[in-house]
Design an enzyme around this catalytic site. Structure first.
Site, PDB file in Angstrom:
ATOM      1  CD1 TRP A   1     -22.890 -48.409 -17.562  1.00  0.00           C
ATOM      2  CD2 TRP A   1     -20.788 -48.630 -18.279  1.00  0.00           C
ATOM      3  NE1 TRP A   1     -22.144 -47.404 -17.004  1.00  0.00           N
ATOM      4  CE2 TRP A   1     -20.852 -47.519 -17.426  1.00  0.00           C
ATOM      5  CE3 TRP A   1     -19.558 -48.951 -18.856  1.00  0.00           C
ATOM      6  CZ2 TRP A   1     -19.740 -46.735 -17.127  1.00  0.00           C
ATOM      7  CZ3 TRP A   1     -18.447 -48.171 -18.572  1.00  0.00           C
ATOM      8  CH2 TRP A   1     -18.541 -47.089 -17.716  1.00  0.00           C
TER       9      TRP A   1
ATOM     10  CG  ASP B   1     -27.091 -42.663  -7.995  1.00  0.00           C
ATOM     11  OD1 ASP B   1     -27.144 -41.451  -7.696  1.00  0.00           O
ATOM     12  OD2 ASP B   1     -26.608 -43.073  -9.061  1.00  0.00           O
TER      13      ASP B   1
ATOM     14  N   GLY C   1     -28.487 -42.841  -1.033  1.00  0.00           N
ATOM     15  CA  GLY C   1     -27.504 -42.014  -0.340  1.00  0.00           C
ATOM     16  C   GLY C   1     -26.829 -41.027  -1.264  1.00  0.00           C
TER      17      GLY C   1
ATOM     18  CG  PHE D   1     -21.034 -40.273  -3.751  1.00  0.00           C
ATOM     19  CD1 PHE D   1     -20.568 -39.018  -4.056  1.00  0.00           C
ATOM     20  CD2 PHE D   1     -21.433 -41.117  -4.789  1.00  0.00           C
ATOM     21  CE1 PHE D   1     -20.509 -38.564  -5.373  1.00  0.00           C
ATOM     22  CE2 PHE D   1     -21.374 -40.679  -6.120  1.00  0.00           C
ATOM     23  CZ  PHE D   1     -20.919 -39.393  -6.400  1.00  0.00           C
TER      24      PHE D   1
ATOM     25  CE  LYS E   1     -19.929 -43.398 -18.157  1.00  0.00           C
ATOM     26  NZ  LYS E   1     -20.779 -43.019 -19.275  1.00  0.00           N
TER      27      LYS E   1
ATOM     28  CG  HIS F   1     -15.968 -38.092 -15.839  1.00  0.00           C
ATOM     29  ND1 HIS F   1     -16.265 -38.385 -17.155  1.00  0.00           N
ATOM     30  CD2 HIS F   1     -17.133 -38.250 -15.159  1.00  0.00           C
ATOM     31  CE1 HIS F   1     -17.543 -38.706 -17.260  1.00  0.00           C
ATOM     32  NE2 HIS F   1     -18.093 -38.639 -16.068  1.00  0.00           N
ATOM     33  CG  ASP F   2     -19.558 -36.462 -13.174  1.00  0.00           C
ATOM     34  OD1 ASP F   2     -19.515 -36.217 -14.387  1.00  0.00           O
ATOM     35  OD2 ASP F   2     -20.167 -37.442 -12.696  1.00  0.00           O
TER      36      ASP F   2
ATOM     37  CD  GLN G   1     -23.974 -32.520 -19.783  1.00  0.00           C
ATOM     38  OE1 GLN G   1     -23.303 -33.450 -20.155  1.00  0.00           O
ATOM     39  NE2 GLN G   1     -25.235 -32.640 -19.439  1.00  0.00           N
TER      40      GLN G   1
HETATM   41  C1  ASE Z   1     -21.276 -37.593 -16.878  1.00  0.00           C
HETATM   42  C2  ASE Z   1     -21.374 -38.301 -18.072  1.00  0.00           C
HETATM   43  C3  ASE Z   1     -21.936 -37.689 -19.169  1.00  0.00           C
HETATM   44  C4  ASE Z   1     -21.750 -36.285 -16.774  1.00  0.00           C
HETATM   45  C5  ASE Z   1     -22.312 -35.652 -17.873  1.00  0.00           C
HETATM   46  C6  ASE Z   1     -22.425 -36.364 -19.074  1.00  0.00           C
HETATM   47  C7  ASE Z   1     -22.205 -38.138 -20.486  1.00  0.00           C
HETATM   48  C8  ASE Z   1     -22.783 -37.090 -21.156  1.00  0.00           C
HETATM   49  N1  ASE Z   1     -22.927 -36.026 -20.302  1.00  0.00           N
HETATM   50  O1  ASE Z   1     -20.709 -38.179 -15.806  1.00  0.00           O
HETATM   51  C9  ASE Z   1     -21.974 -39.509 -21.025  1.00  0.00           C
HETATM   52  C10 ASE Z   1     -20.763 -39.711 -21.835  1.00  0.00           C
HETATM   53  N2  ASE Z   1     -19.597 -39.252 -21.212  1.00  0.00           N
HETATM   54  C11 ASE Z   1     -18.990 -38.149 -21.629  1.00  0.00           C
HETATM   55  C12 ASE Z   1     -17.800 -37.788 -20.853  1.00  0.00           C
HETATM   56  O2  ASE Z   1     -19.351 -37.485 -22.564  1.00  0.00           O
END
Ligand code: ASE
Length: 433
Positions: free
Chosen positions: A175, A221, A246, A248, A263, A266-267, A317
């Site tokens: 950030w 979180d 919490g 979510f 982000k 995307h998980d 991951q």
């Molecule tokens: C996540 C972000 C990351 C989950 C696992 C992760 C990152 C590294 N491992 O939400 C940070 C940078 N983001 C990516 C997508 O590589």
């Protein structure tokens, strides 16, 4: 892949300097990353910044407790990669940081990417070693890399306080280079009560209150994340940043005007994303919204290469992937959000804003057999629905053709959207009234 700076350095590595060797550098690319990570980990860039003057390899090796022979080779490789510069003197080479290393690779720089690199180096890359297995099996590699069940990716990622801290520090560092851009992508000043769901170490929340001083941002979180955030990242003086415990997925989400999901989607796979967004929609104040902060793939998935690589990272991951703007829009729409707008920032992360309508008006069409049209005002999904009676809608459709009806509604800034074949809905987006 790492930072704008290192990309430039990589261009130096793969470009001009290697003209004679043509494209053969491709076999060495993996070494680039290791050299950069190792120089970071050993503290080469920090030492050269602190010393304020160029140092010899002997001096650097002595200060960092490394072998002279190994250090000299590492430093020369860094020069080749343009992470260091060397000047020749009678006593031998003296090394100093390049601008890129000073900005991104030292711990103390405001734009430091040190923590995310250390997270990649010590954790993420252990999963990447099983990339081929991840591709074959289509799932993350915690089992192979760490002997942990892959079912709960965040349980695995937060397997120790130390790992969790490294992840939070790593996320925060991103950030410092993209936070302002994603928050300024839309004017968020109308939203004063903001929740950053899964906001972790709080760097984005802090950026948000500095850009929108009338807002308060609550980091929501997991309890152990919030505890570490309180101890290490968010000081009590920052009164505009609050912390709430919490989960979510399993706990209720408090009401707010704007939810930031940075982000997060995307998980997770599409089902989990829909589940979460539906909960967010329910909690959201009418007229409020949700801001997705993600790295967007091109619609044909042809790039950007950084996002394609992030998506590989999500494969090894997590349970998620990187998505296109259309894919995020579809997820938002499925949850009920509308007026979806997309802004690409040109940096690693982009922004998508969805709004919750303040009012939804429904008119039942008479042509098709609608059985029991609601007679009066009802409440549906927290949104006020004013439903015309069958009789009224009959008059409307008999007296006005759809074109005229549209004209009338347009003049009132009301949009007519057919929802189901037997049903016509009128949505008045909050932004229009
Ligand atoms: C996540 C972000 C990351 C989950 C696992 C992760 C990152 C590294 N491992 O939400 C940070 C940078 N983001 C990516 C997508 O590589």
């Amino acid at each position: 892949m790492w930072t704008p700076g290192s990309q430039k350095a990589l261009a130096g590595f793969t470009g001009k300097g290697n003209k004679k060797r043509n494209k053969e550098y491709i076999v060495c690319i993996a070494h680039y990353i290791s050299v950069m990570f190792t120089a970071c980990e050993l503290g080469v860039f920090d030492l050269l910044l602190e010393s304020g003057k160029p140092l010899s390899s002997d001096a650097i090796a002595a200060c960092l407790g490394a072998s002279t022979m190994g250090m000299e080779r590492l430093l020369d490789a860094c020069v080749g990669l343009k992470l260091l510069a060397a000047e020749m003197t009678l006593e031998g080479a003296l090394y100093r940081n390049t601008e890129i290393s000073n900005i991104y690779l030292t711990k103390s720089s405001p734009k430091s990417q040190y923590h995310i690199m250390m997270y990649y180096s010590n954790t993420v890359y252990l999963c990447w070693q099983y990339l081929a297995d991840a591709v074959r099996e289509g799932r993350n590699q915690y089992e192979r890399a760490f002997g942990i069940s892959p079912k709960d990716p965040f349980g695995a990622m937060y397997r120790s306080d130390e790992e969790m801290l490294k992840f939070m520090a790593g996320q925060n560092s991103v950030w410092s280079i993209c936070g302002r851009d994603v928050l300024a992508a839309f004017d968020l000043s109308p939203f004063t009560q903001i929740y950053d769901l899964g906001g972790g170490g709080g760097a984005l929340a802090r950026e948000c209150v500095s850009l929108y001083p009338n807002s308060t941002v609550t980091i929501y979180d997991l309890p152990k994340v919030v505890q570490v955030a309180k101890e290490q990242f968010v000081s009590p003086e920052e009164r505009m940043v609050k912390l709430v415990l919490g989960d979510f997925f399993n706990d209720s989400i408090p009401e707010a005007e704007l939810y930031i999901l940075s982000k997060i989607l995307h998980d997770w796979d599409d089902d989990k994303c829909k589940q979460l967004l539906a909960k967010v929609y329910k909690a959201c104040k009418p007229g409020g919204g949700v801001l997705l902060v993600e790295s967007l793939l091109n619609e044909d998935k042809s790039g950007p290469v950084e996002t394609q690589l992030y998506s590989m990272n999500m494969l090894v991951q997590t349970e998620g992937k990187e998505r296109t703007a259309a894919e995020y829009s579809k997820l938002l729409e499925a949850a009920g959000f509308g007026v979806i707008r997309v802004r690409r920032t040109g940096k690693l992360y982009d922004a998508v804003l969805g709004r919750k309508y303040r009012h939804v008006l429904q008119i039942w069409e008479t042509r098709k057999k609608s059985t029991t049209a609601p007679q009066e005002t009802i409440h549906k999904r927290n949104v006020q629905c004013v439903c015309f009676s069958l009789y009224q809608s009959l008059i409307l459709t008999v007296c006005l053709t759809k074109a005229i009806l549209n004209l009338y509604l347009n003049s009132c800034k009301i949009k007519l959207i057919p929802v189901l074949s037997s049903l016509t809905c009128i949505f008045i987006p909050e932004v229009l009234i």
